[in-house]
Structure formats: C-alpha cells, structure tokens
Design a protein around this motif. Structure first.
Motif, PDB file in Angstrom:
ATOM      1  N   ASP A   1     -17.798  37.964 -11.194  1.00 15.44           N
ATOM      2  CA  ASP A   1     -17.701  36.629 -11.771  1.00 15.44           C
ATOM      3  C   ASP A   1     -17.534  35.603 -10.650  1.00 15.44           C
ATOM      4  OD1 ASP A   1     -17.130  34.298 -13.132  1.00 15.44           O
ATOM      5  OD2 ASP A   1     -15.665  35.204 -14.486  1.00 15.44           O
ATOM      6  N   LYS A   2     -18.484  34.661 -10.537  1.00 13.43           N
ATOM      7  CA  LYS A   2     -18.452  33.676  -9.460  1.00 13.43           C
ATOM      8  C   LYS A   2     -17.198  32.800  -9.544  1.00 13.43           C
ATOM      9  CE  LYS A   2     -23.464  33.455  -8.781  1.00 13.43           C
ATOM     10  NZ  LYS A   2     -24.668  32.594  -8.795  1.00 13.43           N
ATOM     11  N   GLU A   3     -16.690  32.615 -10.753  1.00 20.04           N
ATOM     12  CA  GLU A   3     -15.491  31.793 -10.916  1.00 20.04           C
ATOM     13  C   GLU A   3     -14.250  32.487 -10.350  1.00 20.04           C
ATOM     14  OE1 GLU A   3     -15.081  30.667 -14.963  1.00 20.04           O
ATOM     15  OE2 GLU A   3     -16.921  29.459 -15.001  1.00 20.04           O
ATOM     16  N   GLU A   4     -14.370  33.800 -10.106  1.00 18.38           N
ATOM     17  CA  GLU A   4     -13.253  34.568  -9.573  1.00 18.38           C
ATOM     18  C   GLU A   4     -13.496  34.992  -8.126  1.00 18.38           C
ATOM     19  OE1 GLU A   4     -10.463  35.003 -10.986  1.00 18.38           O
ATOM     20  OE2 GLU A   4     -10.858  34.453 -13.063  1.00 18.38           O
TER      21      GLU A   4
END
Length: 300
Positions: A246-249
């Motif tokens: 996940d790019k947000e993580e």
C-alpha cells in the motif's frame, strides 16, 4: 530448516521446572504485595500515576486491535520473503555442503528460544552473537537479569571480549530510546542497521502494546498478570523489514521480530509505527523509555 508455516525450525526449549521458592514468590507473595505497592504509588506519585494510565491506554488499545489478529502477523508469504533478506539470513548457519541444492535442509538456525521466563535478554544476546560469528560454546548459557538496555549492552560487550572467537574485532553498542527520537529517526535507524551486514538489532519493547492483554478466563482479573502486561518489558532480535504494498503505508513497513518466547511460535511482523509505540513505552523501574540496541562488529 523451514516448517510448513514458513517458520525457521528452531528447537523448543527443554522444560525447566520453576524452583519452589520462586514459585512461592510468584504465586504467593507477589500477588499480595504488588497490588499494595502499586496502589500506594498510584496515590502518592503523580508521575507514576500518569505513566501507568498511559501504559494502560496503550495496552488496552492493542487489546481491541492486536497485531496478532491481523493477516500479516505470521503470513507465510511475508515469512518466505523475510528469510531471503540478508539481515534475516544472517541468523542461519549455512550447510558446509553447497554442492546439493537440498542441503538447505541441513542449515542450522542460530536463533534460540529463552529457556525460562525472564531469560529473554540473555537469549537475545546469544542469538545476536552467534549470528556475528561467535561460537555457541564460547557464549555463556542463558541466565536472568539482562533486563535493562544499559546492563544488556555492558554484558554483551563483555561476553564478546571474553569469547574464544578472536578475529581482531570487537562489539560496539548504541542504545536508541524510543522517547529520544522521532518516528522518522526511529525508522531511519532501523533501515541503516538492517542494511549493515556487520550490525544486528536487539529490541527492548512492551510486547503487550502489540498484542494486548491476552488474558482469558479468570486470569484477566489476576493482579500480578495484569501488572506484568503493563510493566513487563521483553527482549528479542529484529530480523528484517518488508515494505508494504500500500503506497499510503510506504513509511510504515512491516518489521520482523523473532520472539524469544516460544509461545509466539517464532518470527512475526508488526507495522513499524506500532513497534515505535511499544519501544517508546516507559519502564516504570528506570523511568526511561525502552529502546532498540544496535550491536555492531568492528575492527579493533
């Protein structure tokens, strides 16, 4: 070498019965004395009261959402990726016979479980020193008492110095307390340590900040076990880091810990931010936060 769950096949510790006096202290004296001492401290010491309240909030939050219930905790796919990392492979002694691809089955884990409650610090020292090339028979057997980062560092350097493994190298340690660094600095320190082939990382953390109270039945009302979950720190080696998809993580990778307590079945993953909270928790005995410890082998 690996079991069908992706775990390194580490031998279980042999059963060591608790000495009678220790059993009487643990099950007889402490359940009565500790609540009295803690109640007095809560009433008379504001700092202690605030720390305990903060610890309860942290562990209670983990109880509602424990890492052990999440998909990633001991995911087989993540474990397979882990053992391919140099930082984790350092804890595996390769078979001398490299001519046969099946010889991986003969590889020897350099990790070991603690043989008794309270021996986690000593077990972690042995894991780390063996992974740095120190022969197992030159490292003292596990013992209790390695409960504080400063003392842990003093002893691991002493063990290395007295070891029969003399290759012109010495051990240097660096304590990084969670409360002394930002999350970004904590993450950067982990990355640098895991990328350094001569460095290993010991983690002193509050495990219950990751897994919650973990009490079932009437045990959850037992004052001693309740206090252990709030105040009892733990030592284990950090094996590696795996980025989240996940790019947000992207700034919250999974950190692999080999838990020296065999009840947790070996290595598991936790998000780095959760680990930061567990390491930043305060040890009420020293009034300092817990820490990660960089153990680096350097030329003399």
């Amino acid at each position: 070498m690996m079991d069908n769950k992706g775990q390194l096949a580490v031998a279980l510790p042999s059963h060591q019965p608790m000495p009678l006096l220790t059993k009487l202290l643990f099950y007889g004296v402490l359940p009565i004395a500790l609540p009295v001492v803690v109640s007095y401290k809560m009433l008379t010491d504001k700092s202690y009261r605030l720390t305990t309240t903060s610890l309860f909030s942290l562990v209670n939050g983990a109880t509602k959402k424990p890492c052990s219930d999440e998909w990633y905790f001991q995911d087989v796919g993540l474990l397979q990726k882990l053992w391919s990392l140099p930082s984790a492979a350092a804890y595996i002694q390769k078979s001398a016979d490299t001519s046969d691809s099946s010889s991986d089955d003969d590889d020897t884990p350099l990790l070991e479980y603690q043989v008794r409650e309270g021996y986690c610090g000593s077990a972690t020292q042995r894991c780390i020193l063996k992974s740095l090339g120190y022969p197992s028979n030159s490292i003292p057997d596990q013992k209790g008492g390695e409960s504080k980062p400063d003392l842990w560092c003093e002893h691991v350097k002493q063990i290395a110095k007295e070891s029969t493994h003399d290759d012109g190298m010495e051990i240097e340690t660096t304590i990084v307390r969670g409360s002394d660094v930002t999350y970004e600095e904590f993450l950067s320190t982990l990355r640098q340590g895991l990328d350094n082939p001569n460095c290993r990382i010991c983690c002193n953390y509050l495990r219950s900040a990751l897994t919650g109270f973990e009490m079932t039945g009437l045990w959850k009302f037992h004052p001693l076990f309740f206090m252990i979950k709030l105040y009892g720190g733990h030592f284990s080696p950090i094996l590696g880091m795996i980025e989240q998809d996940d790019k947000e993580e992207k700034d919250n990778p999974f950190i692999a810990i080999f838990d020296t307590n065999h009840k947790y079945n070996g290595a598991y993953f936790v998000p780095c931010r959760r680990l930061y909270d567990a390491v930043s928790s305060i040890d009420v005995g020293s009034k300092k936060s817990r820490a990660i410890i960089l153990v680096e082998k350097k030329s003399v």
